[in-house]
Write a protein that holds these residues in place. Structure first.
Motif, PDB file in Angstrom:
ATOM      1  N   ILE A   1      58.439  33.061  52.726  1.00  6.66           N
ATOM      2  CA  ILE A   1      57.471  33.745  51.868  1.00  6.66           C
ATOM      3  C   ILE A   1      56.046  33.257  52.134  1.00  6.66           C
ATOM      4  N   ALA A   2      55.808  32.682  53.301  1.00  5.35           N
ATOM      5  CA  ALA A   2      54.485  32.149  53.645  1.00  5.35           C
ATOM      6  C   ALA A   2      53.382  33.206  53.549  1.00  5.35           C
ATOM      7  N   PRO A   3      53.571  34.435  54.050  1.00  2.17           N
ATOM      8  CA  PRO A   3      52.477  35.412  53.929  1.00  2.17           C
ATOM      9  C   PRO A   3      52.111  35.704  52.467  1.00  2.17           C
ATOM     10  N   GLU A   4      53.105  35.813  51.617  1.00  5.78           N
ATOM     11  CA  GLU A   4      52.841  36.096  50.215  1.00  5.78           C
ATOM     12  C   GLU A   4      52.190  34.901  49.520  1.00  5.78           C
ATOM     13  N   LEU A   5      52.679  33.701  49.830  1.00  2.19           N
ATOM     14  CA  LEU A   5      52.082  32.500  49.246  1.00  2.19           C
ATOM     15  C   LEU A   5      50.625  32.352  49.660  1.00  2.19           C
ATOM     16  N   GLN A   6      50.365  32.584  50.931  1.00  2.00           N
ATOM     17  CA  GLN A   6      48.994  32.466  51.424  1.00  2.00           C
ATOM     18  C   GLN A   6      48.093  33.472  50.735  1.00  2.00           C
ATOM     19  N   LEU A   7      48.561  34.687  50.552  1.00  2.00           N
ATOM     20  CA  LEU A   7      47.754  35.725  49.927  1.00  2.00           C
ATOM     21  C   LEU A   7      47.476  35.403  48.461  1.00  2.00           C
ATOM     22  N   VAL A   8      48.449  34.878  47.754  1.00  2.00           N
ATOM     23  CA  VAL A   8      48.258  34.518  46.349  1.00  2.00           C
ATOM     24  C   VAL A   8      47.270  33.361  46.219  1.00  2.00           C
ATOM     25  N   ILE A   9      47.427  32.341  47.043  1.00  2.00           N
ATOM     26  CA  ILE A   9      46.524  31.191  46.981  1.00  2.00           C
ATOM     27  C   ILE A   9      45.107  31.609  47.352  1.00  2.00           C
ATOM     28  N   TRP A  10      44.980  32.429  48.385  1.00  2.00           N
ATOM     29  CA  TRP A  10      43.655  32.894  48.795  1.00  2.00           C
ATOM     30  C   TRP A  10      43.030  33.765  47.702  1.00  2.00           C
TER      31      TRP A  10
ATOM     32  N   VAL B   1      39.408  33.268  45.939  1.00  2.00           N
ATOM     33  CA  VAL B   1      38.395  34.322  45.831  1.00  2.00           C
ATOM     34  C   VAL B   1      37.956  34.493  44.375  1.00  2.00           C
ATOM     35  N   LEU B   2      38.901  34.441  43.440  1.00  2.00           N
ATOM     36  CA  LEU B   2      38.544  34.566  42.024  1.00  2.00           C
ATOM     37  C   LEU B   2      37.639  33.423  41.570  1.00  2.00           C
ATOM     38  N   ILE B   3      37.927  32.226  42.013  1.00  2.00           N
ATOM     39  CA  ILE B   3      37.087  31.083  41.650  1.00  2.00           C
ATOM     40  C   ILE B   3      35.729  31.176  42.343  1.00  2.00           C
ATOM     41  N   ALA B   4      35.718  31.587  43.609  1.00  2.00           N
ATOM     42  CA  ALA B   4      34.454  31.731  44.342  1.00  2.00           C
ATOM     43  C   ALA B   4      33.575  32.796  43.705  1.00  2.00           C
ATOM     44  N   ASP B   5      34.181  33.808  43.108  1.00  2.00           N
ATOM     45  CA  ASP B   5      33.415  34.875  42.459  1.00  2.00           C
ATOM     46  C   ASP B   5      32.585  34.340  41.292  1.00  2.00           C
ATOM     47  N   LEU B   6      33.016  33.250  40.701  1.00  2.00           N
ATOM     48  CA  LEU B   6      32.251  32.658  39.607  1.00  2.00           C
ATOM     49  C   LEU B   6      30.959  32.018  40.085  1.00  2.00           C
ATOM     50  N   PHE B   7      30.928  31.577  41.334  1.00  2.00           N
ATOM     51  CA  PHE B   7      29.792  30.810  41.832  1.00  2.00           C
ATOM     52  C   PHE B   7      28.926  31.551  42.840  1.00  2.00           C
ATOM     53  N   ILE B   8      29.457  32.554  43.502  1.00  2.00           N
ATOM     54  CA  ILE B   8      28.708  33.272  44.537  1.00  2.00           C
ATOM     55  C   ILE B   8      28.137  34.549  43.928  1.00  2.00           C
ATOM     56  N   ARG B   9      26.834  34.686  44.017  1.00  2.00           N
ATOM     57  CA  ARG B   9      26.184  35.863  43.427  1.00  2.00           C
ATOM     58  C   ARG B   9      26.231  37.081  44.350  1.00  2.00           C
ATOM     59  N   ASP B  10      26.230  36.851  45.653  1.00  2.00           N
ATOM     60  CA  ASP B  10      26.276  37.966  46.610  1.00  2.00           C
ATOM     61  C   ASP B  10      27.710  38.468  46.731  1.00  2.00           C
ATOM     62  N   LYS B  11      27.991  39.613  46.152  1.00  2.00           N
ATOM     63  CA  LYS B  11      29.365  40.129  46.095  1.00  2.00           C
ATOM     64  C   LYS B  11      29.865  40.608  47.464  1.00  2.00           C
ATOM     65  N   LYS B  12      28.968  40.845  48.400  1.00  2.00           N
ATOM     66  CA  LYS B  12      29.413  41.198  49.753  1.00  2.00           C
ATOM     67  C   LYS B  12      30.149  40.027  50.395  1.00  2.00           C
ATOM     68  N   LYS B  13      29.724  38.819  50.072  1.00  2.00           N
ATOM     69  CA  LYS B  13      30.405  37.635  50.606  1.00  2.00           C
ATOM     70  C   LYS B  13      31.812  37.521  50.028  1.00  2.00           C
TER      71      LYS B  13
ATOM     72  N   GLY C   1      41.155  36.659  53.996  1.00  2.00           N
ATOM     73  CA  GLY C   1      42.469  36.298  53.459  1.00  2.00           C
ATOM     74  C   GLY C   1      43.548  37.278  53.861  1.00  2.00           C
ATOM     75  N   ILE C   2      43.221  38.565  53.857  1.00  2.00           N
ATOM     76  CA  ILE C   2      44.193  39.579  54.259  1.00  2.00           C
ATOM     77  C   ILE C   2      44.530  39.432  55.743  1.00  2.00           C
ATOM     78  N   LEU C   3      43.525  39.124  56.556  1.00  2.00           N
ATOM     79  CA  LEU C   3      43.774  38.935  57.988  1.00  2.00           C
ATOM     80  C   LEU C   3      44.624  37.689  58.247  1.00  2.00           C
ATOM     81  N   PHE C   4      44.412  36.622  57.467  1.00  2.00           N
ATOM     82  CA  PHE C   4      45.265  35.435  57.590  1.00  2.00           C
ATOM     83  C   PHE C   4      46.711  35.772  57.226  1.00  2.00           C
ATOM     84  N   SER C   5      46.880  36.582  56.208  1.00  2.00           N
ATOM     85  CA  SER C   5      48.232  36.991  55.821  1.00  2.00           C
ATOM     86  C   SER C   5      48.891  37.787  56.943  1.00  2.00           C
TER      87      SER C   5
END
Length: 86
Positions: free
Chosen positions: A12-21, A25-37, A45-49
């Motif tokens: 289940i590595a692809p699914e685990l990686q996607l959930v963790i990533w 992303v949710l935590i990074a959204d709190l700190f990064i103002r530029d939503k394109k990033k 993350g999707i490409l890593f999966s």
């Protein structure tokens, strides 16, 4: 026999990686103002999966006492879901 084995996590590595990533992303959204990033982080993350799926390529295995079966047919649909998410 034992239901959970450590090597079952590789199935289940692809699914685990996607959930963790996704949590990253949710935590990074709190700190990064530029939503394109944030969008770029999501795509990465999707490409890593997808890379994990390619690594599982032609592997046919079962995990969790046979409850989860990994075969090329399952990987085809998982990869299709990744493409759809892009």
């Amino acid at each position: 026999g034992q239901f959970f084995k450590l090597q079952d996590l590789a199935a289940i590595a692809p699914e685990l990686q996607l959930v963790i990533w996704g949590m990253v992303v949710l935590i990074a959204d709190l700190f990064i103002r530029d939503k394109k990033k944030i969008g770029v982080l999501s795509i990465i993350g999707i490409l890593f999966s997808a890379a994990f799926l390619f690594r599982l390529g032609g592997v046919e295995t079962s995990a969790y006492g046979g409850l989860l079966v990994i075969d090329p047919f399952a990987n085809f649909f998982k990869f299709g879901n990744n493409l759809f998410a892009l």
